[in-house]
Design an enzyme around this catalytic site. Sequence first.
Site, PDB file in Angstrom:
ATOM      1  N   GLY A 187       0.823  -1.202   0.000  1.00  7.66           N
ATOM      2  CA  GLY A 187       0.000   0.000   0.000  1.00  7.66           C
ATOM      3  C   GLY A 187       0.856   1.249   0.000  1.00  7.66           C
ATOM      4  O   GLY A 187       2.011   1.231  -0.443  1.00  7.66           O
ATOM      5  N   CYS A 188       0.297   2.358   0.472  1.00  7.50           N
ATOM      6  CA  CYS A 188       1.037   3.621   0.526  1.00  7.50           C
ATOM      7  C   CYS A 188       2.360   3.420   1.252  1.00  7.50           C
ATOM      8  O   CYS A 188       2.389   2.926   2.384  1.00  7.50           O
ATOM      9  CB  CYS A 188       0.199   4.684   1.227  1.00  7.50           C
ATOM     10  SG  CYS A 188       1.055   6.261   1.425  1.00  7.50           S
ATOM     11  N   PHE A 189       3.450   3.827   0.619  1.00  6.33           N
ATOM     12  CA  PHE A 189       4.768   3.465   1.172  1.00  6.33           C
ATOM     13  C   PHE A 189       5.180   4.258   2.406  1.00  6.33           C
ATOM     14  O   PHE A 189       6.124   3.886   3.092  1.00  6.33           O
ATOM     15  CB  PHE A 189       5.864   3.540   0.113  1.00  6.33           C
ATOM     16  CG  PHE A 189       5.904   4.747  -0.784  1.00  6.33           C
ATOM     17  CD1 PHE A 189       5.431   5.993  -0.388  1.00  6.33           C
ATOM     18  CD2 PHE A 189       6.437   4.644  -2.075  1.00  6.33           C
ATOM     19  CE1 PHE A 189       5.490   7.099  -1.222  1.00  6.33           C
ATOM     20  CE2 PHE A 189       6.511   5.744  -2.923  1.00  6.33           C
ATOM     21  CZ  PHE A 189       6.034   6.972  -2.493  1.00  6.33           C
ATOM     22  N   TRP A 190       4.485   5.339   2.728  1.00  2.01           N
ATOM     23  CA  TRP A 190       4.893   6.152   3.874  1.00  2.01           C
ATOM     24  C   TRP A 190       4.872   5.362   5.182  1.00  2.01           C
ATOM     25  O   TRP A 190       5.853   5.340   5.926  1.00  2.01           O
ATOM     26  CB  TRP A 190       3.989   7.376   4.015  1.00  2.01           C
ATOM     27  CG  TRP A 190       4.098   8.376   2.920  1.00  2.01           C
ATOM     28  CD1 TRP A 190       5.149   8.571   2.075  1.00  2.01           C
ATOM     29  CD2 TRP A 190       3.099   9.342   2.551  1.00  2.01           C
ATOM     30  NE1 TRP A 190       4.871   9.603   1.198  1.00  2.01           N
ATOM     31  CE2 TRP A 190       3.626  10.093   1.468  1.00  2.01           C
ATOM     32  CE3 TRP A 190       1.829   9.640   3.038  1.00  2.01           C
ATOM     33  CZ2 TRP A 190       2.914  11.121   0.863  1.00  2.01           C
ATOM     34  CZ3 TRP A 190       1.117  10.668   2.435  1.00  2.01           C
ATOM     35  CH2 TRP A 190       1.655  11.394   1.361  1.00  2.01           C
ATOM     36  N   GLU A 231       4.097   0.993  -5.468  1.00  2.49           N
ATOM     37  CA  GLU A 231       4.800   1.754  -4.428  1.00  2.49           C
ATOM     38  C   GLU A 231       5.444   0.750  -3.475  1.00  2.49           C
ATOM     39  O   GLU A 231       4.770  -0.161  -2.973  1.00  2.49           O
ATOM     40  CB  GLU A 231       3.829   2.639  -3.646  1.00  2.49           C
ATOM     41  CG  GLU A 231       3.330   3.839  -4.410  1.00  2.49           C
ATOM     42  CD  GLU A 231       2.649   4.868  -3.509  1.00  2.49           C
ATOM     43  OE1 GLU A 231       2.802   4.771  -2.271  1.00  2.49           O
ATOM     44  OE2 GLU A 231       1.977   5.761  -4.043  1.00  2.49           O
TER      45      GLU A 231
END
Length: 346
Positions: A187-190, A231
């Site tokens: 998912g979102c890499f942050w 991502e």
Amino acid sequence: TNTVLMLSLNRGLARSLCNVVRPRLPQAVCRQTFSTRASATAKSGDFVQVHYTGTLDDGSVFDSSRGRQPLEFVIGAGKVIKGFDTAVTGLAVGGTRKSRIPPADAYGERDPDMILTFPASQAPKGIQAGMQVQLSNGMVASVTEVNDKEVTLDLNHELAGKPLTFDVELMGLTPAERMQKATFGAGCFWSVELAYQRVPGVLMTEVGYCNGQTDNPTYEDVCGGNTGHAEVVQVIYDPEQVSYEKLLDVFWDKHDPTTLNRQGGDVGTQYRSGIYTHTPEQATVAAASKAKAQSKFKEPIVTEIAAISKYAAAEGYHQQYLARGGRFGKPQNPAKNCSDPIRCYG
């Protein structure tokens, strides 16, 4: 106090200003102590921990790591200025050196083309001359003038044109031969990056894009969904301290691998669940881990396992995003073994 400033700039150099900061040498946020044989000396590709004090020719100190954690980086990876790499190379743990670095090997000479103006009507409230702002592309700019008509930014580094002297001490060294890479899409890499920053034995993390059809995509390209990239977080780790199996356990715990091309409210192929392997051995271990993890989920796991290809690092403003403050300027703790809940967007 950090301030978030949103702004559209000319020349396409950035889309926003964020986090009023004083720039330092690039500094990773993974903290550990490493040692190796006393006879080993630092070379290109090694992961090092360095204490330093930087001075100008007038003797004034512009930065120092003393009193905080050592600077951590891989020699030759482009994360610090060239002259700093040179100053550290050849040192053994405990060794010291004093090096004077010319501008060409530091922040370069001042470039008049790096001074930009934009209409004052586009400026965020509160911007003032003398501020330093970090652009969304990672560049740091100084606000040199603000008037009724326009705002002037100087994108030259504050130390451009100046020779720098560094007193360095090598505190720790992990040889390149011992380091390994692992790459995960969840998912979102942050938030995934922050989870791995907290794992003991992880030396460095980098977010990026991989396994698409094009080379060197931008964030906008990937978000458009047309390049096929995922991502991902790329992890450099010491297998003597953490196993690949343990990194896979973190992967399964961090996301839902049963939702195709989706994690929560983030939808798109770039958010797919994936394990991108660097060796045949990793592929074998990943497949076994996937089979074992299935017992934890009612629905079938849809995680893809594939050899990594077309990897490109993401833009600077994405790197260690949550540890640096995220959207709301509230840094989250990247310390090893930290169990604080992770706020996905900051």
